[in-house]
Design an enzyme around this catalytic site. Structure first.
Site, mmCIF file in Angstrom:
data_model
loop_
_atom_site.group_PDB
_atom_site.id
_atom_site.type_symbol
_atom_site.label_atom_id
_atom_site.label_comp_id
_atom_site.label_asym_id
_atom_site.label_seq_id
_atom_site.Cartn_x
_atom_site.Cartn_y
_atom_site.Cartn_z
ATOM 1 N N ASP A 168 2.920 -5.454 6.816
ATOM 2 C CA ASP A 168 3.159 -4.072 6.374
ATOM 3 C C ASP A 168 4.521 -3.904 5.706
ATOM 4 O O ASP A 168 4.796 -2.888 5.071
ATOM 5 C CB ASP A 168 3.051 -3.108 7.565
ATOM 6 C CG ASP A 168 1.609 -2.963 8.038
ATOM 7 O OD1 ASP A 168 0.690 -3.379 7.311
ATOM 8 O OD2 ASP A 168 1.410 -2.430 9.146
ATOM 9 N N ARG A 222 3.639 3.361 2.189
ATOM 10 C CA ARG A 222 4.633 2.277 2.160
ATOM 11 C C ARG A 222 5.071 1.933 0.735
ATOM 12 O O ARG A 222 6.188 1.472 0.524
ATOM 13 C CB ARG A 222 4.100 1.047 2.898
ATOM 14 C CG ARG A 222 3.754 1.359 4.357
ATOM 15 C CD ARG A 222 3.790 0.131 5.237
ATOM 16 N NE ARG A 222 3.072 0.388 6.486
ATOM 17 C CZ ARG A 222 3.563 1.060 7.527
ATOM 18 N NH1 ARG A 222 4.778 1.551 7.469
ATOM 19 N NH2 ARG A 222 2.838 1.236 8.620
ATOM 20 N N GLN A 272 -6.386 -5.321 13.958
ATOM 21 C CA GLN A 272 -7.372 -4.237 14.065
ATOM 22 C C GLN A 272 -8.724 -4.786 14.497
ATOM 23 O O GLN A 272 -9.407 -4.198 15.349
ATOM 24 C CB GLN A 272 -7.469 -3.490 12.742
ATOM 25 C CG GLN A 272 -6.176 -2.734 12.427
ATOM 26 C CD GLN A 272 -6.228 -1.991 11.118
ATOM 27 O OE1 GLN A 272 -7.160 -2.139 10.332
ATOM 28 N NE2 GLN A 272 -5.211 -1.191 10.854
HETATM 29 C C1 S3P Z 1 -2.456 -2.620 12.432
HETATM 30 C C2 S3P Z 1 -2.817 -3.879 12.008
HETATM 31 C C3 S3P Z 1 -2.589 -4.355 10.639
HETATM 32 C C4 S3P Z 1 -1.591 -3.468 9.900
HETATM 33 C C5 S3P Z 1 -1.883 -2.011 10.100
HETATM 34 C C6 S3P Z 1 -1.797 -1.652 11.562
HETATM 35 C C7 S3P Z 1 -2.738 -2.255 13.830
HETATM 36 O O1 S3P Z 1 -3.806 -4.345 9.937
HETATM 37 O O2 S3P Z 1 -1.592 -3.782 8.519
HETATM 38 O O3 S3P Z 1 -0.959 -1.226 9.379
HETATM 39 O O4 S3P Z 1 -2.184 -1.251 14.326
HETATM 40 O O5 S3P Z 1 -3.524 -2.973 14.471
HETATM 41 P P1 S3P Z 1 -4.853 -5.580 9.974
HETATM 42 O O6 S3P Z 1 -5.420 -5.690 11.328
HETATM 43 O O7 S3P Z 1 -5.895 -5.232 8.952
HETATM 44 O O8 S3P Z 1 -4.044 -6.798 9.587
#
Ligand code: S3P
Length: 444
Positions: free
Chosen positions: A326, A399, A177
Site C-alpha cells: 500500500d 493513496r 484479504q
Molecule cells: C488489506 C490487505 C491488502 C492491502 C489492503 C488492506 C487488509 O490487500 O492492500 O489495503 O486489510 O487485509 P490484499 O489482501 O489484496 O493484498
C-alpha cells in the site's frame, strides 16, 4: 449506490517546496479497525475499540454490521463499543450491504457471511464494483459456500450455507484479504483449516483471533485453525496506521531538515517494508519501539523519527513488495526524488487496488516530467532533483492523491490533484495534519 467516489470535484492544491517539522499522530490503522469491528461483531460479549479509524471505509463496515443486527456505540470519535452477537447471531439484512470504497470490508465480510443462515448481497462504489472477488470466492466455494459474482466482480451474492467444511488452501497470491476471508469462514466451518501463503502478508487477523481467545497455530507461512471456536470480546487498542504515516515518512526524507516525529505508529513487521526500502535508499529514519505489552498477540507500536536525507535509487527486492504494497505509490515519489534509477517488479497487485496504481503513478510522473517506464508488473524510473508542477488525476484513489501531494515538496510549481474525496476513506483530516507539519496543501 452511495459512497464518496463520484464527488469528483474535490481537489487538492499543493504549493511547491516547503519544509516539514514537528510531530504528528496519524489516524488509527484501517486494517486493524475493520477487523476489530468484525471480530467484535461475532464475539460473545462486548469489544471496546480505542483509536478506531473513523474513516469512510471502516464506517462502511460498521454500517454493514449494524444492518446485520450488531449494536455498535461510539462514545467518542475514535472510541467504539461493539456488542457481539456470537458466531451465529447475525440477522438477515433488509437490503444490499453497501461497502463504499472498502475492498477489505467486502472481501472479509464475504468470508464472514458465507456460512450464515441467510442470503446477502454486497455492493460498493464504482471502484469497488470493478475489483476482483474471485480470489476470495474460489477458496470459499471449496469450503462449500455458494456465491455468485458478475464475471468475478461485485455484486457478491451470497447464499448462506451454514455447513461449510474446513479446507487446505495454498494461496496463489500473497493476500491478507483472501487469507482473512478464509479464516473468518473457517470460524463457522467443521474441521481444521490449513492455509499456506506464498509470501508473508499482513497478519492482523491471526493476531486478533488470538487476542479474542481463539487458538491459532502459525509456523512459517502456514496457519492451522479449528472451526467452531468461540471468540470472547476484547479491548483492542488500534495503533496509528503505518500506511498513513508513510506519506509523512517520505515527506520527512524530502524536507524535514530539523526532523519530524510520527507518534504511536503500528510497526507490525508484515507492514513495514517501506521502512526497509527507505533505509536502503539512505534515509535517516529512527524507530523508537514502545515497550511491548507482553501479550503474545499484541501489535507492535513505535515512535518514528525521520530526517531529511539524500536518497539514492534502488532495485526493490520482490520479497519486500507484499510488505510495502500500500506504500508503493508514495515510494515511487521517494524514488522520483532520489538520485539514480529505481526498479520495482513483482507488483502486479498494484493494478487491482482502488485504481490501477501503476498506471495512475506513471501518468502522474509523466505530468511532472519524471523519466520512467511503466512495466507490466512494476516501473523503472530515474530520479530528479526537481520536477514541474501540474494537474494530477488521482482516479478517486486516496493513496494516489496523498502520494502526489508529497511530490509537491520537490516541484517547481503547484500541483493540483483532482478527485480527492476518497482520502477520507483512510485518512480523515489529512489536510489539517499535513498543514500542521508544513505540507502546504489546501482542499478546494
Ligand atoms: C488489506 C490487505 C491488502 C492491502 C489492503 C488492506 C487488509 O490487500 O492492500 O489495503 O486489510 O487485509 P490484499 O489482501 O489484496 O493484498
Amino acid at each position: 449506490m452511495t459512497g464518496v467516489t463520484g464527488s469528483g470535484s474535490a481537489r487538492f492544491q499543493v504549493a511547491p517546496g516547503g519544509r516539514l517539522a514537528g510531530e504528528l499522530t496519524v489516524p488509527g490503522d484501517k486494517s486493524i479497525s475493520h477487523r476489530a469491528l468484525m471480530l467484535g461483531g461475532v464475539a460473545s460479549g462486548d469489544t471496546r475499540i480505542s483509536g478506531f479509524l473513523a474513516g469512510e471505509d471502516c464506517l462502511a463496515t460498521a454500517r454493514a454490521l449494524a444492518a446485520l443486527g450488531v449494536a455498535i456505540e461510539r462514545p467518542g470519535e475514535t472510541e467504539v463499543v461493539v456488542h457481539g452477537v456470537g458466531p451465529r447471531g447475525f440477522s438477515a439484512p433488509d437490503a444490499n450491504l453497501d461497502l463504499g470504497n472498502a475492498g477489505t470490508a467486502m472481501r472479509l465480510l464475504t468470508g464472514l457471511l458465507a456460512p450464515q443462515r441467510f442470503n446477502s448481497t454486497l455492493v460498493g462504489d464504482a471502484s469497488l464494483m470493478r475489483r476482483p472477488m474471485q480470489r476470495v470466492v474460489a477458496p470459499l466455494e471449496m469450503m462449500g459456500a455458494r456465491i455468485r459474482t458478475h464475471d468475478g466482480r461485485p455484486p457478491v451474492e451470497i447464499r448462506g450455507t451454514p455447513r461449510l467444511r474446513a479446507i487446505h488452501y495454498s494461496l496463489p497470491v500473497a493476500s491478507a484479504q483472501v487469507k482473512s476471508a478464509v479464516l473468518l469462514a473457517a470460524l463457522n466451518a467443521a474441521g481444521r483449516t490449513h492455509i499456506t501463503e506464498p509470501a508473508p502478508s499482513r497478519d492482523h487477523t491471526e493476531r486478533m483471533l488470538g487476542a479474542f481467545g481463539a487458538k491459532i497455530e502459525r509456523e512459517g507461512r502456514s496457519i492451522t485453525f479449528d472451526g467452531g471456536q468461540t471468540l470472547r470480546g476484547a479491548h483492542v487498542t488500534v495503533p496509528a496506521d503505518f500506511s498513513s504515516a508513510a506519506f509523512f515518512l517520505v515527506a520527512g526524507c524530502l524536507a524535514a531538515d530539523q526532523g519530524l516525529l510520527l507518534r504511536n505508529v503500528g510497526v507490525n513487521p508484515t507492514r513495514t517494508g517501506l521502512l526497509e526500502l527507505l533505509q536502503r535508499m539512505g534515509a535517516d529514519i529512527r524507530v523508537h519501539p514502545h515497550t511491548a505489552s507482553g501479550a503474545p498477540h499484541a501489535e507492535p507500536v513505535a515512535d518514528i523519527e525521520v530526517h531529511q536525507s539524500a536518497l539514492r535509487g534502488i532495485t526493490v527486492p520482490e520479497s519486500l513488495v507484499p510488505l510495502a504494497i500500500d506504500e508503493l505509490p508514495v515510494f515511487f515519489i521517494a524514488a522520483a526524488c532520489a538520485s539514480g534509477e529505481t526498479l520495482v517488479r513483482g507488483a502486479l497487485e498494484l493494478r487491482v487496488k482502488e485504481s490501477d496504481r501503476l498506471e495512475a503513478v506513471a501518468t502522474g510522473l509523466a505530468t511532472l516530467g519524471v523519466e520512467h517506464e511503466l512495466l507490466p508488473d512494476g516501473m523503472w524510473l530515474r530520479g530528479a532533483q526537481a520536477f514541474s508542477g501540474g494537474s494530477i488525476d488521482s482516479r478517486g484513489d486516496h493513496r494516489i492523491a496523498m502520494a502526489f501531494a508529497v511530490a509537491a515538496l520537490r516541484a517547481r510549481a503547484a500541483i493540483e490533484i483532482a478527485d480527492v474525496a476518497n482520502v477520507a476513506t483512510s485518512f480523515p483530516g489529512f489536510v489539517a495534519s499535513a498543514r500542521i507539519v508544513g505540507l502546504a496543501v489546501e482542499q478546494l
